[in-house]
Design an enzyme around this catalytic site. Structure first.
Site, PDB file in Angstrom:
ATOM      1  N   ARG A  40       0.928  -1.114   0.086  1.00 29.71           N
ATOM      2  CA  ARG A  40      -0.011   0.037   0.015  1.00 29.71           C
ATOM      3  C   ARG A  40       0.699   1.281   0.018  1.00 29.71           C
ATOM      4  O   ARG A  40       0.675   2.289  -0.377  1.00 29.71           O
ATOM      5  CB  ARG A  40      -0.897  -0.071   1.235  1.00 29.71           C
ATOM      6  CG  ARG A  40      -2.037  -1.049   1.225  1.00 29.71           C
ATOM      7  CD  ARG A  40      -2.971  -0.781   2.346  1.00 29.71           C
ATOM      8  NE  ARG A  40      -2.216  -0.637   3.749  1.00 29.71           N
ATOM      9  CZ  ARG A  40      -1.852  -1.659   4.409  1.00 29.71           C
ATOM     10  NH1 ARG A  40      -2.091  -2.955   4.007  1.00 29.71           N
ATOM     11  NH2 ARG A  40      -1.458  -1.208   5.632  1.00 29.71           N
ATOM     12  N   CYS A 130       7.396   0.387  25.037  1.00 29.34           N
ATOM     13  CA  CYS A 130       7.586   1.953  25.299  1.00 29.34           C
ATOM     14  C   CYS A 130       7.742   2.108  26.807  1.00 29.34           C
ATOM     15  O   CYS A 130       8.623   2.895  27.206  1.00 29.34           O
ATOM     16  CB  CYS A 130       6.724   2.805  24.595  1.00 29.34           C
ATOM     17  SG  CYS A 130       4.912   2.251  24.606  1.00 29.34           S
ATOM     18  N   HIS A 237       4.422   9.144  27.630  1.00 27.83           N
ATOM     19  CA  HIS A 237       3.864   8.166  28.740  1.00 27.83           C
ATOM     20  C   HIS A 237       4.351   8.773  30.171  1.00 27.83           C
ATOM     21  O   HIS A 237       5.560   9.161  30.293  1.00 27.83           O
ATOM     22  CB  HIS A 237       4.438   6.927  28.587  1.00 27.83           C
ATOM     23  CG  HIS A 237       3.737   6.136  27.293  1.00 27.83           C
ATOM     24  ND1 HIS A 237       2.850   6.812  26.583  1.00 27.83           N
ATOM     25  CD2 HIS A 237       3.943   5.018  26.666  1.00 27.83           C
ATOM     26  CE1 HIS A 237       2.622   5.741  25.610  1.00 27.83           C
ATOM     27  NE2 HIS A 237       3.295   4.740  25.816  1.00 27.83           N
TER      28      HIS A 237
END
Length: 334
Positions: A40, A130, A237
């Site tokens: 794609r 993460c 975060h």
């Protein structure tokens, strides 16, 4: 200086684009760049070092050429299929997905914490989750000094950790549109549900933090619990980390210990409302630590607040740092 041929798998994605940005910022010695993605995205262009590079479709033959390092940021299924193909062609893979993290044959590395684990790589190296990365950067000096007995993680994680779909849900939710990705509206809300629920009642994200922390710190029996929450923040975060140590400590020693550790910036001046904030961590590579205080409910407990940009240190920057270590220690297969 020797230059290296580098492939970036998932080059058009949120993390892949950040990998290219960090490679450029760090003046990583790239000779040829091979941006790879799904069919794609093939034919699109990405910018790197002042040039436009055409994205190629990732196929079984993509690594049958002189590529030294491949940084994968394209999801677990892609990594499971193509990382072994790259490894067989003597390409060293640094993988951002969860596919290889708990494989006992694959090093799980945070450069500030366990760089020595790279020595035994078999051409696949895993980048941790993460939320785990930023936590263990802060935990390493504390564990060395006082030996951690128990960890309680409570996280407040940005929507960019879910990729483009999570980002879009927040953007559109603020405009009053119905969520398409999260099970509940994320705008003006907190969702205690990241990844799928498991039979033990924990989410997969929570178990990732538990198991990855044990592996990185080489403490397979360490007592850890976690609750991970998605919050309406785009980047960064934030984590409340509660620690109990085997050994006693003096609170005045904690700050210099953290300040002198690699990759950490201490922001802890509550009298002036200074503490780590997600919006201030955005775009930065460091881990920020503050709200340093004793847990008075146990004999040797500590609370800290840990914040980092989840797309940078939590993904792209850590992967590039691993690649830099591979070069510095002559651990490239070709």
């Amino acid at each position: 200086m020797k230059k290296y041929n580098v492939a970036v798998v998932g080059a058009t994605g949120l993390v892949g684009q950040k990998v290219l940005e960090v490679l450029e910022e760090q003046n990583f010695p790239v000779d040829n760049l091979y941006p790879l993605a799904s069919s794609r995205s093939a034919g699109k262009e990405v910018s790197f070092n002042g040039k436009n590079w055409v994205v190629e479709e990732l196929t079984d033959t993509s690594f049958e050429r002189d590529i030294h390092i491949a940084i994968f940021s394209a999801g677990g299924g892609t990594s499971l299929k193509y990382a072994p193909i790259a490894a067989k062609n003597n390409v060293v893979v640094v993988d951002n997905s969860s596919a290889w993290r708990m494989d006992p044959q694959v090093p799980l590395v945070v450069p500030e914490v366990n760089p020595e684990d790279l020595k035994n790589h078999k051409n696949i190296i895993a980048n941790p989750n993460c939320s785990t990365i930023q936590a263990v950067v802060a935990l390493k000096p504390l564990h060395e000094a006082y030996k951690i007995k128990r960890i309680v993680y409570s996280t407040y994680q940005a929507v960019s950790g879910s990729g483009v779909k999570g980002f879009k849900d927040l953007e559109e939710g603020v405009q009053g549109k119905v969520n398409q990705f999260y099970p509940h509206q994320i705008a003006y809300n907190c969702i205690p549900h990241i990844d799928v629920f498991l039979d033990n009642g924990y989410t997969k994200e929570e178990m990732k933090m538990i198991e990855e922390t044990r592996k990185i710190l080489h403490e397979p029996a360490l007592a850890i619990t976690a609750t991970t929450v998605r919050v309406p923040v785009y980047y960064g975060h934030s984590e409340s980390v509660n620690l109990e140590f085997e050994n006693s400590f003096d609170l005045k020693d904690i700050r210099p210990l953290l300040e002198n550790a690699p990759g950490i910036v201490v922001q802890d001046d509550v009298a002036n409302n200074i503490y780590p904030l997600a919006r201030n961590a955005e775009g930065k590579n460091e881990v920020f630590v503050g709200r340093i205080r004793r847990d008075e409910s146990v004999s040797s407990g500590l609370n800290i607040w840990v914040v980092a940009d989840n797309i940078r240190k939590g993904a792209a920057t850590n992967a590039v740092q691993i690649a830099e270590l591979l070069i510095q220690n002559n651990l490239i297969s070709r």
